[in-house]
Design a protein around this motif. Sequence first.
Motif, mmCIF file in Angstrom:
data_model
loop_
_atom_site.group_PDB
_atom_site.id
_atom_site.type_symbol
_atom_site.label_atom_id
_atom_site.label_comp_id
_atom_site.label_asym_id
_atom_site.label_seq_id
_atom_site.Cartn_x
_atom_site.Cartn_y
_atom_site.Cartn_z
ATOM 1 N N PRO A 173 -4.210 -7.075 -13.528
ATOM 2 C CA PRO A 173 -4.394 -5.745 -12.923
ATOM 3 C C PRO A 173 -2.994 -5.551 -11.872
ATOM 4 N N ARG A 174 -2.323 -6.740 -11.294
ATOM 5 C CA ARG A 174 -0.828 -6.595 -10.558
ATOM 6 C C ARG A 174 -0.011 -6.363 -11.474
ATOM 7 N N ILE A 175 -0.058 -6.929 -12.621
ATOM 8 C CA ILE A 175 1.111 -6.628 -13.591
ATOM 9 C C ILE A 175 1.281 -5.199 -13.909
ATOM 10 N N MET A 176 -0.062 -4.694 -14.193
ATOM 11 C CA MET A 176 -0.074 -3.194 -14.433
ATOM 12 C C MET A 176 0.429 -2.186 -13.150
ATOM 13 N N THR A 177 -0.064 -2.460 -12.078
ATOM 14 C CA THR A 177 0.312 -1.740 -10.738
ATOM 15 C C THR A 177 1.792 -1.835 -10.143
ATOM 16 N N GLU A 178 2.278 -3.171 -10.694
ATOM 17 C CA GLU A 178 3.712 -3.556 -10.503
ATOM 18 C C GLU A 178 4.788 -2.749 -11.415
ATOM 19 N N HIS A 179 4.263 -2.509 -12.811
ATOM 20 C CA HIS A 179 4.719 -1.772 -13.995
ATOM 21 C C HIS A 179 5.094 -0.412 -13.371
ATOM 22 N N ALA A 180 3.763 0.328 -12.695
ATOM 23 C CA ALA A 180 3.883 1.626 -12.102
ATOM 24 C C ALA A 180 4.807 1.810 -11.042
ATOM 25 N N HIS A 181 5.031 0.480 -10.251
ATOM 26 C CA HIS A 181 5.824 0.643 -9.179
ATOM 27 C C HIS A 181 7.093 0.628 -9.520
ATOM 28 N N SER A 182 7.584 -0.229 -10.635
ATOM 29 C CA SER A 182 8.862 -0.034 -11.185
ATOM 30 C C SER A 182 9.240 1.060 -11.897
ATOM 31 N N VAL A 183 8.406 2.135 -12.597
ATOM 32 C CA VAL A 183 8.502 3.241 -13.095
ATOM 33 C C VAL A 183 8.671 4.532 -11.838
ATOM 34 N N THR A 184 7.643 4.481 -10.818
ATOM 35 C CA THR A 184 7.700 5.521 -9.991
ATOM 36 C C THR A 184 8.196 5.387 -8.600
ATOM 37 N N GLY A 185 8.281 3.944 -8.197
ATOM 38 C CA GLY A 185 8.618 3.779 -6.923
ATOM 39 C C GLY A 185 7.476 3.604 -5.743
ATOM 40 N N ILE A 186 6.274 3.766 -6.355
ATOM 41 C CA ILE A 186 5.128 3.816 -5.734
ATOM 42 C C ILE A 186 4.426 2.344 -5.815
ATOM 43 N N ASP A 187 4.277 1.735 -4.595
ATOM 44 C CA ASP A 187 3.599 0.415 -4.721
ATOM 45 C C ASP A 187 2.191 0.408 -4.124
ATOM 46 N N ILE A 188 0.998 0.343 -5.079
ATOM 47 C CA ILE A 188 -0.191 0.469 -4.647
ATOM 48 C C ILE A 188 -0.809 -0.898 -5.400
ATOM 49 N N HIS A 189 -1.496 -1.800 -4.493
ATOM 50 C CA HIS A 189 -2.033 -2.958 -4.671
ATOM 51 C C HIS A 189 -3.489 -2.387 -5.476
ATOM 52 N N PRO A 190 -3.725 -3.173 -6.597
ATOM 53 C CA PRO A 190 -5.072 -3.054 -7.273
ATOM 54 C C PRO A 190 -6.225 -3.265 -6.407
ATOM 55 N N GLY A 191 -6.301 -4.003 -5.166
ATOM 56 C CA GLY A 191 -7.280 -4.212 -4.591
ATOM 57 C C GLY A 191 -7.647 -3.120 -3.654
ATOM 58 N N ALA A 192 -6.812 -2.276 -3.399
ATOM 59 C CA ALA A 192 -6.985 -1.276 -2.321
ATOM 60 C C ALA A 192 -8.061 -0.254 -2.769
ATOM 61 N N THR A 193 -8.808 0.132 -1.761
ATOM 62 C CA THR A 193 -9.952 1.115 -2.215
ATOM 63 C C THR A 193 -9.533 2.674 -1.829
ATOM 64 N N ILE A 194 -9.408 3.430 -2.843
ATOM 65 C CA ILE A 194 -9.038 5.059 -2.679
ATOM 66 C C ILE A 194 -9.958 5.792 -3.335
ATOM 67 N N GLY A 195 -10.477 6.709 -2.445
ATOM 68 C CA GLY A 195 -11.422 7.636 -3.000
ATOM 69 C C GLY A 195 -10.968 8.880 -3.502
ATOM 70 N N LYS A 196 -11.666 9.689 -3.840
ATOM 71 C CA LYS A 196 -11.478 10.829 -4.797
ATOM 72 C C LYS A 196 -10.596 11.719 -4.139
ATOM 73 N N TYR A 197 -10.112 12.618 -4.797
ATOM 74 C CA TYR A 197 -9.158 13.690 -4.229
ATOM 75 C C TYR A 197 -7.823 13.271 -3.597
ATOM 76 N N PHE A 198 -7.107 11.988 -3.938
ATOM 77 C CA PHE A 198 -6.175 11.687 -3.451
ATOM 78 C C PHE A 198 -4.854 11.909 -3.981
ATOM 79 N N PHE A 199 -3.843 12.295 -2.990
ATOM 80 C CA PHE A 199 -2.725 13.140 -3.607
ATOM 81 C C PHE A 199 -1.538 12.501 -2.829
ATOM 82 N N MET A 200 -0.693 11.984 -3.661
ATOM 83 C CA MET A 200 0.875 11.633 -3.148
ATOM 84 C C MET A 200 1.878 12.538 -3.509
#
Length: 298
Positions: A173-200
Amino acid sequence: MGRLNEDRVESIVQLILDDYTDERAVNKTDLYNQPDKKAVIEIVEKLLKILYPGYYSDKAYKIYSLRNNMSATIEDVIFHLKKQTMIVLKYCGAYPGCADNDLEEKAQNMVFDFMEKIPQIRAYLDTDIQAAYEGDPAAGSKDEVILSYPGLYAISVYRIAHELFLLGVPMIPRIMTEHAHSVTGIDIHPGATIGKYFFMDHGTGIVIGETTVIGEHVKVYQGVTLGGLSTKGGQKLKGVKRHPTIRDYVTIYSGSSILGGDTVIEENVVVGGNTFITKSISKDTKVSVKDQELQFKN
């Protein structure tokens, strides 16, 4: 002169090879028994094809061939994800003393459980797309959001990784989110809990820590940090709630930092830009920094 250069090269080669002989973390050379980062990233891209059929596919699917194409992609993901999961379970010592056959069965069950979550992940992503489209007047269509918004890419990879994280899959999971981090500049740890209708909105520079809890209909702008007050405790803080809780219908503007595991931002709060918050905020509150004085010097 040429001979002297060859001797120097041989000396350097031996010097570096000798440096591989101790137990430091940088010296892992067992290449075939550790997870393959490239393979994990390829799994992410194939999962995006499953989550968004027609958007991430190599070519447009025809109705009569959708089942065949999706079946092949799904089976491919199951095979490779099971392989990588078994490797990380063994590599990370998740089940010490477990025989390879038992480890393979555990990996297979984890992957099956994850794949059964795909419809739920897609349901959450549908709300994220809706939030992005409704929350951004610059969005021309939902297609544009899916195809071009880095925030949606990051939240899509996070929602994949989060389900694997909940199933107890190490490292992947961390390899996945750090890949997204490297592509987008957005760093989300896979352990975070995020509800519906989330917009960055814009997204670049957003950091969301491992124990962050975010409710529904939350909007976050670029440069926001949802982090810990201090990490000097290191590994002693593992498992401790270190990051804030953000309730429903909260908007956090750019450059803001909200820190601490005891910090709760209640419903309907608007957090202004460049604020630094380490205490809880009661609901229906607007938080802002008092106007800063501009100085002009010739």
